[in-house]
Design a protein around this motif. Sequence first.
Motif, PDB file in Angstrom:
ATOM      1  N   ASP A   1      -5.849   7.370  11.782  1.00 55.16           N
ATOM      2  CA  ASP A   1      -4.832   8.416  11.645  1.00 55.16           C
ATOM      3  C   ASP A   1      -3.920   8.107  10.458  1.00 55.16           C
ATOM      4  OD1 ASP A   1      -2.966  10.400  11.927  1.00 55.16           O
ATOM      5  OD2 ASP A   1      -2.622  10.070  14.066  1.00 55.16           O
ATOM      6  N   LEU A   2      -4.035   8.925   9.408  1.00 54.44           N
ATOM      7  CA  LEU A   2      -3.187   8.761   8.221  1.00 54.44           C
ATOM      8  C   LEU A   2      -2.192   9.900   8.080  1.00 54.44           C
ATOM      9  CD1 LEU A   2      -5.968   7.735   5.637  1.00 54.44           C
ATOM     10  CD2 LEU A   2      -4.549   6.237   7.067  1.00 54.44           C
ATOM     11  N   ALA A   3      -2.040  10.677   9.142  1.00 48.95           N
ATOM     12  CA  ALA A   3      -1.223  11.893   9.060  1.00 48.95           C
ATOM     13  C   ALA A   3       0.235  11.598   8.736  1.00 48.95           C
ATOM     14  CB  ALA A   3      -1.325  12.668  10.374  1.00 48.95           C
ATOM     15  N   ASP A   4       0.728  10.439   9.131  1.00 48.34           N
ATOM     16  CA  ASP A   4       2.143  10.131   8.885  1.00 48.34           C
ATOM     17  C   ASP A   4       2.402   9.601   7.479  1.00 48.34           C
ATOM     18  OD1 ASP A   4       2.789  10.905  11.445  1.00 48.34           O
ATOM     19  OD2 ASP A   4       2.612   8.884  12.291  1.00 48.34           O
ATOM     20  N   LEU A   5       1.356   9.328   6.745  1.00 49.51           N
ATOM     21  CA  LEU A   5       1.558   8.859   5.379  1.00 49.51           C
ATOM     22  C   LEU A   5       1.806  10.034   4.435  1.00 49.51           C
ATOM     23  CD1 LEU A   5      -1.250   6.159   4.886  1.00 49.51           C
ATOM     24  CD2 LEU A   5       1.201   5.770   5.225  1.00 49.51           C
ATOM     25  N   PRO A   6       2.582   9.816   3.375  1.00 48.53           N
ATOM     26  CA  PRO A   6       2.702  10.862   2.353  1.00 48.53           C
ATOM     27  C   PRO A   6       1.336  11.196   1.767  1.00 48.53           C
ATOM     28  CG  PRO A   6       4.369   9.154   2.043  1.00 48.53           C
ATOM     29  CD  PRO A   6       3.423   8.637   3.081  1.00 48.53           C
ATOM     30  N   ALA A   7       1.147  12.431   1.391  1.00 42.49           N
ATOM     31  CA  ALA A   7      -0.163  12.875   0.895  1.00 42.49           C
ATOM     32  C   ALA A   7      -0.623  12.071  -0.310  1.00 42.49           C
ATOM     33  CB  ALA A   7      -0.102  14.365   0.550  1.00 42.49           C
ATOM     34  N   ASP A   8       0.320  11.634  -1.155  1.00 47.18           N
ATOM     35  CA  ASP A   8      -0.090  10.902  -2.351  1.00 47.18           C
ATOM     36  C   ASP A   8      -0.524   9.469  -2.052  1.00 47.18           C
ATOM     37  OD1 ASP A   8       2.358   9.822  -1.753  1.00 47.18           O
ATOM     38  OD2 ASP A   8       3.276  10.192  -3.710  1.00 47.18           O
ATOM     39  N   GLU A   9      -0.415   9.046  -0.774  1.00 40.50           N
ATOM     40  CA  GLU A   9      -0.872   7.719  -0.384  1.00 40.50           C
ATOM     41  C   GLU A   9      -2.193   7.762   0.382  1.00 40.50           C
ATOM     42  OE1 GLU A   9       2.128   5.494   1.664  1.00 40.50           O
ATOM     43  OE2 GLU A   9       3.700   5.994   0.218  1.00 40.50           O
ATOM     44  N   HIS A  10      -2.682   8.966   0.643  1.00 38.78           N
ATOM     45  CA  HIS A  10      -3.908   9.089   1.430  1.00 38.78           C
ATOM     46  C   HIS A  10      -5.099   8.425   0.750  1.00 38.78           C
ATOM     47  CE1 HIS A  10      -2.427  12.781   3.949  1.00 38.78           C
ATOM     48  NE2 HIS A  10      -1.959  11.636   4.386  1.00 38.78           N
ATOM     49  N   SER A  11      -5.248   8.662  -0.533  1.00 35.79           N
ATOM     50  CA  SER A  11      -6.420   8.158  -1.241  1.00 35.79           C
ATOM     51  C   SER A  11      -6.501   6.637  -1.176  1.00 35.79           C
ATOM     52  CB  SER A  11      -6.394   8.623  -2.699  1.00 35.79           C
ATOM     53  OG  SER A  11      -7.529   8.156  -3.387  1.00 35.79           O
ATOM     54  N   ALA A  12      -5.390   5.965  -1.458  1.00 39.69           N
ATOM     55  CA  ALA A  12      -5.382   4.502  -1.416  1.00 39.69           C
ATOM     56  C   ALA A  12      -5.633   3.993  -0.002  1.00 39.69           C
ATOM     57  CB  ALA A  12      -4.053   3.970  -1.950  1.00 39.69           C
ATOM     58  N   ALA A  13      -5.088   4.688   0.983  1.00 33.88           N
ATOM     59  CA  ALA A  13      -5.280   4.257   2.371  1.00 33.88           C
ATOM     60  C   ALA A  13      -6.735   4.416   2.795  1.00 33.88           C
ATOM     61  CB  ALA A  13      -4.364   5.058   3.296  1.00 33.88           C
ATOM     62  N   ILE A  14      -7.367   5.509   2.386  1.00 32.11           N
ATOM     63  CA  ILE A  14      -8.780   5.699   2.703  1.00 32.11           C
ATOM     64  C   ILE A  14      -9.612   4.586   2.086  1.00 32.11           C
ATOM     65  CG2 ILE A  14     -10.781   7.169   2.218  1.00 32.11           C
ATOM     66  CD1 ILE A  14      -8.906   9.592   2.531  1.00 32.11           C
ATOM     67  N   THR A  15      -9.320   4.255   0.830  1.00 29.96           N
ATOM     68  CA  THR A  15     -10.070   3.194   0.157  1.00 29.96           C
ATOM     69  C   THR A  15      -9.895   1.862   0.871  1.00 29.96           C
ATOM     70  OG1 THR A  15      -9.829   4.321  -1.970  1.00 29.96           O
ATOM     71  CG2 THR A  15     -10.389   1.978  -2.012  1.00 29.96           C
ATOM     72  N   ALA A  16      -8.673   1.543   1.280  1.00 31.34           N
ATOM     73  CA  ALA A  16      -8.417   0.264   1.941  1.00 31.34           C
ATOM     74  C   ALA A  16      -9.153   0.180   3.274  1.00 31.34           C
ATOM     75  CB  ALA A  16      -6.911   0.080   2.143  1.00 31.34           C
ATOM     76  N   HIS A  17      -9.039   1.223   4.096  1.00 27.90           N
ATOM     77  CA  HIS A  17      -9.709   1.219   5.397  1.00 27.90           C
ATOM     78  C   HIS A  17     -11.231   1.215   5.232  1.00 27.90           C
ATOM     79  CE1 HIS A  17      -6.404   1.588   8.289  1.00 27.90           C
ATOM     80  NE2 HIS A  17      -5.787   2.335   7.395  1.00 27.90           N
ATOM     81  N   ALA A  18     -11.720   2.004   4.280  1.00 32.04           N
ATOM     82  CA  ALA A  18     -13.169   2.071   4.061  1.00 32.04           C
ATOM     83  C   ALA A  18     -13.717   0.719   3.609  1.00 32.04           C
ATOM     84  CB  ALA A  18     -13.492   3.147   3.037  1.00 32.04           C
ATOM     85  N   SER A  19     -12.998   0.038   2.723  1.00 26.19           N
ATOM     86  CA  SER A  19     -13.444  -1.272   2.241  1.00 26.19           C
ATOM     87  C   SER A  19     -13.570  -2.258   3.393  1.00 26.19           C
ATOM     88  CB  SER A  19     -12.475  -1.808   1.190  1.00 26.19           C
ATOM     89  OG  SER A  19     -12.432  -0.961   0.058  1.00 26.19           O
ATOM     90  N   GLU A  20     -12.621  -2.212   4.309  1.00 23.77           N
ATOM     91  CA  GLU A  20     -12.674  -3.097   5.475  1.00 23.77           C
ATOM     92  C   GLU A  20     -13.887  -2.780   6.344  1.00 23.77           C
ATOM     93  OE1 GLU A  20      -9.927  -4.243   9.390  1.00 23.77           O
ATOM     94  OE2 GLU A  20      -9.112  -3.019   7.763  1.00 23.77           O
ATOM     95  N   ARG A  21     -14.152  -1.492   6.546  1.00 21.60           N
ATOM     96  CA  ARG A  21     -15.293  -1.094   7.377  1.00 21.60           C
ATOM     97  C   ARG A  21     -16.625  -1.425   6.705  1.00 21.60           C
ATOM     98  NH1 ARG A  21     -13.700   0.375  12.647  1.00 21.60           N
ATOM     99  NH2 ARG A  21     -11.544   1.135  12.459  1.00 21.60           N
ATOM    100  N   GLN A  22     -16.665  -1.387   5.390  1.00 23.16           N
ATOM    101  CA  GLN A  22     -17.903  -1.709   4.674  1.00 23.16           C
ATOM    102  C   GLN A  22     -18.389  -3.115   5.019  1.00 23.16           C
ATOM    103  OE1 GLN A  22     -19.772   0.088   2.463  1.00 23.16           O
ATOM    104  NE2 GLN A  22     -18.473   1.373   1.199  1.00 23.16           N
ATOM    105  N   ASP A  23     -17.449  -3.981   5.331  1.00 22.60           N
ATOM    106  CA  ASP A  23     -17.789  -5.374   5.613  1.00 22.60           C
ATOM    107  C   ASP A  23     -18.046  -5.602   7.102  1.00 22.60           C
ATOM    108  OD1 ASP A  23     -18.196  -8.027   4.661  1.00 22.60           O
ATOM    109  OD2 ASP A  23     -16.218  -8.604   5.420  1.00 22.60           O
ATOM    110  N   GLY A  24     -18.107  -4.499   7.879  1.00 19.63           N
ATOM    111  CA  GLY A  24     -18.166  -4.639   9.327  1.00 19.63           C
ATOM    112  C   GLY A  24     -19.520  -4.442   9.965  1.00 19.63           C
ATOM    113  N   LEU A  25     -20.570  -4.220   9.169  1.00 16.11           N
ATOM    114  CA  LEU A  25     -21.895  -4.056   9.761  1.00 16.11           C
ATOM    115  C   LEU A  25     -22.507  -5.429  10.058  1.00 16.11           C
ATOM    116  CD1 LEU A  25     -23.347  -1.132   7.610  1.00 16.11           C
ATOM    117  CD2 LEU A  25     -21.922  -1.041   9.659  1.00 16.11           C
ATOM    118  N   ASP A  26     -23.511  -5.429  10.931  1.00 12.42           N
ATOM    119  CA  ASP A  26     -24.116  -6.682  11.367  1.00 12.42           C
ATOM    120  C   ASP A  26     -25.603  -6.439  11.581  1.00 12.42           C
ATOM    121  OD1 ASP A  26     -25.021  -8.959  12.712  1.00 12.42           O
ATOM    122  OD2 ASP A  26     -23.206  -9.171  13.915  1.00 12.42           O
TER     123      ASP A  26
END
Length: 508
Positions: free
Chosen positions: A117-142
């Motif tokens: 849930d990124l709804a509480d973040l300002p819209a101009d911070e969404h892109s960076a937040a998506i990248t950060a969360h996605a990068s973490e998930r990329q390392d989560g497969l097994d």
Amino acid sequence: MTHKQLFQYQTVGELAAVATFAPADEADQGPVTGNVPLTPIQRWWFAQDLAVAHHYNQTMLLAGPPDFDERLAEQAVAHLLVHHDALRLRFTPTPDGWQQHIPATDEASASYFAVVDLADLPADEHSAAITAHASERQDGLDIEHGPLVQVVVFRLGANRNYRVLFIIHHLAVDAISWRVLLDDFALVYQQLQRNAAPQLPAKTSSFKQWAEGLVAYAQSDPLAKEAPFWLAQEQSLPALPVDHTAPATANTEGAAQSVAVMLDETETRDLLQEVPKPYHTQINDALLAALAFAFREWTGRSQLRIDVEGHGRESILDRVDLSRTVGWFTAIYPIILDITGVNDAGSALPAIKEQLRQIPQHGVGYGLLRHLNSQSTLNTQATPSPAPEVTFNYLGQFAADTSATGLFVSARESVGPEISPANRRAHLLEILGSVTNGQLHFIFVYCPSFHDPATISTLAQHFTTALRAIIAHCKSPEAGGVTPSDFPMINAHALGKYAALLDEEDNA
């Protein structure tokens, strides 16, 4: 009816006498389970001995409508995991090497779907937040315990499109698989929206059936006859020139950089529609002709040995249909491009065309002989030469709409590294291309420990210059002519005499 029969029987009556209807075996429509032999591409991948094997992914980030229903999305993904068996693959290290199997149900079912849930973040911070969360998930497969799939839904707030991120380990997916998966996801989601029971098109032949069939086919006599061709492609050529010397360990994903080039829409349309006409060529003929010419401009050498990636879904097994099968089917094979005596990019096109037409079965046999047949002459009579330093992969055409329903479109936010920065790269140069929204795009991926940006930029510009020269040549009045592969039942000498007669008639 086989290709051989088409040339063996030259009249309609003869063809009718031998024609038979041989549909693919009816695929098992339930979940497929059990041990699965490793395929050639998987064996090639494990041989790389990567530092971080679980982080070698392919991803797709979609923009969904503002009224996107997360609950239905989770149900749709669960249905895909049951329907497409390769998404449940698991891999086990053993003293005899890696093995794979498909469990009856997903062993990590609780971890394949998440909502951020990124709804509480300002819209101009969404892109960076998506990248950060996605990068973490990329390392989560097994790859051992699962999951091999993660789907992450990003909430961006009221009246804003959702983001839906699919992360799938490359061992279970390829470019063609993505087209099937995204269409199926959209279809099931919309069926659930209507309170209808999910119903997908019938399953085609399973990945397990394909892998088992490859093991048998790799031992066959017809395939063994390809060995001399592939041995010829294994000859060593001089190494690429480098700007700097460095240990091979420096060539990592984290160090890699890229140069991008493109053609405009008019040039791309000419490349796809006009270039094939005069010499009866295909898109790869033109792309590889331009590549050979570009490398000669750089290295001064007329021969270039590269690895080529093909989709690998060739019709080599009887009664097998892979049109809707998900998995990694890619075929990687070496080929030597030779433009000795060719003076311009336009003339390189028919020369490269003829060389590519000599490749048996679009290259799928190389991996079978190399990785699944220990008695092949590729493994018994040859000392393998170093792997090609260049790999080439043209992925085809893509549009902005990623599903047939138009429900989702590609989103532009970065999702972080698909492959672990610590992993070694298999090649010094990767040349990757596609047509997206009507324009040809290529990227040249390199390691600055070996090559300066200016060197690779110049190489990429040579490539686009050669492509434009090929386009101009093929649109000119003097372009055109037949080549031996246009007449597979006529030998080259007879074809040359025929072409000479045509020239005499034209000049009369």
